[in-house]
Write an enzyme that holds these catalytic residues in place. Structure first.
Site, PDB file in Angstrom:
ATOM      1  N   HIS A 155       0.803  -1.223   0.000  1.00 52.41           N
ATOM      2  CA  HIS A 155       0.000   0.000   0.000  1.00 52.41           C
ATOM      3  C   HIS A 155       0.833   1.268   0.000  1.00 52.41           C
ATOM      4  O   HIS A 155       0.436   2.271  -0.579  1.00 52.41           O
ATOM      5  CB  HIS A 155      -1.026  -0.046   1.127  1.00 52.41           C
ATOM      6  CG  HIS A 155      -2.133  -1.002   0.800  1.00 52.41           C
ATOM      7  ND1 HIS A 155      -2.110  -2.326   1.183  1.00 52.41           N
ATOM      8  CD2 HIS A 155      -3.236  -0.853   0.029  1.00 52.41           C
ATOM      9  CE1 HIS A 155      -3.175  -2.927   0.693  1.00 52.41           C
ATOM     10  NE2 HIS A 155      -3.877  -2.064  -0.006  1.00 52.41           N
ATOM     11  N   CYS A 171     -10.184  -1.926 -10.591  1.00 49.37           N
ATOM     12  CA  CYS A 171      -9.589  -0.818  -9.835  1.00 49.37           C
ATOM     13  C   CYS A 171      -8.228  -1.190  -9.244  1.00 49.37           C
ATOM     14  O   CYS A 171      -7.696  -0.464  -8.422  1.00 49.37           O
ATOM     15  CB  CYS A 171     -10.535  -0.351  -8.740  1.00 49.37           C
ATOM     16  SG  CYS A 171     -10.962  -1.640  -7.576  1.00 49.37           S
ATOM     17  N   ARG A 185     -15.626   2.082  -0.826  1.00 41.93           N
ATOM     18  CA  ARG A 185     -15.438   0.700  -0.389  1.00 41.93           C
ATOM     19  C   ARG A 185     -15.550   0.648   1.129  1.00 41.93           C
ATOM     20  O   ARG A 185     -14.992   1.502   1.820  1.00 41.93           O
ATOM     21  CB  ARG A 185     -14.065   0.215  -0.824  1.00 41.93           C
ATOM     22  CG  ARG A 185     -13.767  -1.187  -0.328  1.00 41.93           C
ATOM     23  CD  ARG A 185     -12.504  -1.722  -0.924  1.00 41.93           C
ATOM     24  NE  ARG A 185     -11.322  -1.106  -0.349  1.00 41.93           N
ATOM     25  CZ  ARG A 185     -10.075  -1.382  -0.747  1.00 41.93           C
ATOM     26  NH1 ARG A 185      -9.893  -2.246  -1.722  1.00 41.93           N
ATOM     27  NH2 ARG A 185      -9.055  -0.805  -0.185  1.00 41.93           N
ATOM     28  N   ASP A 243      -5.037  -7.810  -5.291  1.00 37.09           N
ATOM     29  CA  ASP A 243      -5.186  -9.013  -4.471  1.00 37.09           C
ATOM     30  C   ASP A 243      -5.440 -10.244  -5.322  1.00 37.09           C
ATOM     31  O   ASP A 243      -4.948 -11.323  -5.012  1.00 37.09           O
ATOM     32  CB  ASP A 243      -6.315  -8.816  -3.449  1.00 37.09           C
ATOM     33  CG  ASP A 243      -5.816  -8.042  -2.240  1.00 37.09           C
ATOM     34  OD1 ASP A 243      -4.717  -8.374  -1.752  1.00 37.09           O
ATOM     35  OD2 ASP A 243      -6.481  -7.105  -1.806  1.00 37.09           O
TER      36      ASP A 243
END
Ligand code: PEP
Ligand code: MG
Length: 757
Positions: free
Chosen positions: A363, A675, A506, A628
């Protein structure tokens, strides 16, 4: 044998430089194997030879002076085949090359094993004997095991020398390349500023003292504080712990009283080191000396020294307010970059980022990409402690850090930077133009955001909607869960800034590598554990507060969509839906005019890929989280630099999964977006468009690059390309085919993956 192996590795690990590491190796190996000779030859690429770097048993004068050209002699053969050679009589072998300076004519038996680090042969470890006998299997296995364990240490010691501009054999060297993983493209040249976590002796960078007197004062004050603590602790523990344990404090006090350690640190400060660096150096030296001792009791004292020095360091760091100087061209380097570190450097001074740990999909890397700063992650071999203040180049296209750049190389990179600036300036013109292909096919180009500043920047870049608002980012910046009202305010600002454009929020996606400081999750396998929707369904109070906040924030704006992360089965979607309906109902009862928003799910797990159609029936839209999904399909941890080269969104399995998701969602007439970071890779974006994704949601920093490439190709060419690549069976070939299409479409070389510098 295992114990002997462990001790050798421990001692080599503690060595202060390459020379001493090699001396320890040859001494210990010769002793353990009862051989007459043990030598290490290392490859020096500057002279293209294997240099005899250390030996016990061969003539001492030969060490450092004798070398074999690459491929020459038995050493060359071992290195070439990357396999051991075990001979009864070396002189009978056709490759035997007699080096008279070494005096090796007396030795017959020869066993050479390669020293291999990250698939490349660093050198050869050799043992020899005067008898004509093969070394036995056990001896060979021992040497292979040892060599495998020592390779990393040798590589590190070599790299440390390279940072100083010295090759293994002592030649002057430049342009040393340290590979890593590109996390954000672009090139930067600047001076390294090494940031380090507090109170860790191993991570203190070497820096010069700005004011020697002041540094000595800081150090003495810190030493006194520790002395005081020790006396106090000693007193407090009277009668509470065994006398034997209390004696430890006496030992500590003696170490401090007997000025040895303190004096050494002061001496180093006088020689020009800053106090923290001097302390870390002296601590390491003492720890090394103790660890080298055979006596178990004495070698255990290394732990005490570490503890004691860490205590002094703790005070030193409190007393010495370190104001880091950031030059105008700062390249921030850290063992593990954190989002907070990125914020410490003034924006206009931060030119590049380097992290030893982490990979291109962690991240913090995503954040770096959003900021558009050339970034390398996972530069595991970079000896960052010695890098502070040095000039380095970050090549975010190739994923490399280069130290000691030569004038020639610097010139080349400066011209790439110029080209890069021109390209970026050229992209500005595309901001207000639509994202359409050369044959008029319209692609929806949305953005991923998390913080307000990103949203503003995205609008400025011409974003047409938000495909992913990572709500955990505002959560990460706090010391507790934000209240419903606080959340509602944050969400309203995003929705308002973008209205009437759609904002996809989200629900909280914590766990994995995103830990909230106030909600720690400790697990052996965090990425396979309590993450995303699994956490929020187990804590409906957190989930409900968030949904209520989102719904309240959307009143009158009507541009909200809600998306659920990490879905692995239909029950999760049904349960989440029930809670969302409940929250909506509550707000209606509170007489708020809230519309029910579109609800979607993320496809991030292989399980969800194979249930796309079933899941699509339950929701209004589908969005693929390719970060992911790639990690789980390929079983490659998105943060682990060791396996980063296996992480590829161009893997045929990933492309097949994506194509499958699009066609299944289309069967249910549900819009499908993507995304993950893949959508921001211009080449990948072309394939995704051809697959039929309705929306590409990318980082603001890559938005114009993607738009520029899409505007350069036709949908027809993209579909032809897709048809071709779906027949290919490996990621590299697919990458090349994509690049070729971009090249044919006249795409700027800096937007393609295969650039030639
Ligand atoms: C993804 O996994 O692709 C994604 C967009 O979510 P995140 O990167 O936040 O895990
Ligand atoms: Mg994800």
């Amino acid at each position: 044998m295992l114990e002997k192996l462990r001790r050798i590795v421990q001692k080599v690990n503690a060595a202060k430089d390459l020379r001493s590491a090699l001396d320890i190796i040859v001494h210990r190996v010769r002793e353990t194997l009862e051989a007459q000779v043990c030598s290490v030859y290392l490859l020096d690429t500057d002279i293209n030879s294997h240099v005899l770097m250390a030996s016990e048993g061969l003539n001492e004068e030969a060490v450092g002076h004798v070398s074999l050209a690459v491929g020459e002699g038995l050493v060359g053969l071992v290195a070439k085949h990357a396999e051991p050679i075990n001979l009864q009589d070396a002189s009978l072998h056709p490759s035997y090359h007699y080096l008279k300076e070494t005096g090796e004519e007396n030795f017959h038996a020869f066993l050479g094993v390669p020293i291999i680090h990250h698939r490349s042969v660093l050198g050869v470890l050799v043992v020899q004997h005067d008898e004509k006998r093969r070394f036995d299997e056990g001896e060979e296995a021992f040497l292979i095991t040892l060599s495998a364990q020592l390779a990393g240490v040798i590589a590190h010691a070599e790299a440390t020398g390279a940072i100083e501009g010295i090759s293994p054999s002592g030649q002057k060297t430049s342009d040393t390349v340290f590979p890593g993983v590109s996390a954000s493209s672009g090139v930067a040249i600047g001076h390294a500023v090494v940031l380090f976590p507090l109170a860790d002796l191993n991570q203190i960078p070497n820096r010069p003292a700005l004011d020697t007197e002041k540094e000595i004062k800081y150090f003495n004050n810190s030493l006194n504080s520790v002395r005081k603590d020790m006396r106090e602790l000693h007193g407090k523990l009277a009668g509470r712990v065994a006398e034997g344990e209390r004696q430890l404090f006496d030992v500590y006090l003696r170490m401090l009283d007997d000025d040895a350690l303190g004096n050494e640190v002061v001496e180093r400060i006088k020689q020009g080191d800053w106090a923290q660096g001097a302390l870390a150096y002296v601590a390491r030296e003492h720890v090394r000396n103790f660890e080298m001792m055979e006596d178990e009791y004495l070698s255990e004292r290394a732990v005490d020294i570490k503890d004691l020095c860490s205590r002094v360091l703790f005070y030193l760091q409190e007393k010495e307010v370190v104001t880091t100087e950031y030059s105008n061209n700062t390249i921030l380097v850290s063992e593990e970059l954190t989002p907070a570190m990125l914020g410490e450097v003034p924006k206009d001074k931060l030119k590049g980022l380097v992290s030893i740990k982490g990979s291109g999909n962690s991240h913090v890397a995503i954040l770096a990409r959003t900021m558009g700063i050339p970034t390398i992650m996972g530069a595991v071999d970079l000896p960052y402690n010695n890098l502070d203040g040095r000039e380095i180049i970050v090549d975010g296209y190739k994923g490399e850090v280069i130290s000691n750049p030569s004038d020639q190389l610097r010139k080349r990179y400066l011209s790439t930077i110029k080209e890069q600036d021109q390209m970026i300036a050229g992209l500005e013109e595309l901001k207000d133009l639509p994202c359409i292909t050369a044959d008029d096919h319209r692609v929806n180009l949305w953005v991923n955001t998390g913080l307000m500043s990103e949203a503003m920047h995205s609008l400025d870049q011409g974003a047409e909607g938000i495909g992913l608002f990572r709500t955990e980012e505002p959560f990460l910046l706090r010391e507790r869960f934000p209240s419903e009202q606080e959340q509602s305010d944050i969400y309203r600002r995003q929705l308002k800034a973008f209205a009437p454009k759609v904002v996809t929020m989200r629900t909280l996606d914590v766990g994995g590598d995103k830990a909230l400081p106030y909600f720690p999750i400790e697990e052996a396998n965090p990425f396979l554990g309590w993450r995303g929707i699994r956490v929020t369904l187990d804590h409906p109070e957190i989930f409900m507060a968030q949904i209520r906040a989102m719904l309240r924030a959307s009143i009158g704006l009507e541009n909200l969509q809600i998306m659920l992360p990490m879905v692995s089965n239909v029950n999760e979607v049904n349960s989440a839906m029930r809670l969302i309906k409940k929250a909506h109902h509550e707000l209606i009862l509170e007489e708020l005019e809230v519309n029910f928003p579109p609800i979607g799910i993320m496809i991030e797990l292989p399980a969800a890929v194979y249930q796309t159609r079933t899941l699509a029936k339950l929701v209004d839209f589908i969005s693929v989280g390719s970060n992911d999904l790639t990690q789980y399909l390929l079983a490659v941890d998105r943060n682990n630099p060791r396996v980063a080269d296996l992480y590829s969104a161009f893997h045929p399995a990933v492309l097949n999964a994506l194509y499958h998701v699009v066609s299944e969602a289309q069967k249910e007439n549900k819009p499908v977006s993507i995304c993950g970071e893949m959508a921001g890779d211009p080449g990948a974006a072309v394939l995704l468009m051809a697959m039929g994704f309705d929306i590409l949601s990318v980082n603001a920093a890559t938005l114009l690059k993607v738009k520029s490439v899409i505007r350069s190709v036709s949908l027809e060419a993209a579909q032809d390309l897709l048809e071709q690549v779906m027949q290919m069976d490996d990621a590299q070939t697919i990458r090349s085919a994509v690049d070729m299409t971009l090249y044919n479409a006249g795409v700027d070389r800096l937007l393609r993956s295969s650039r030639t510098n």
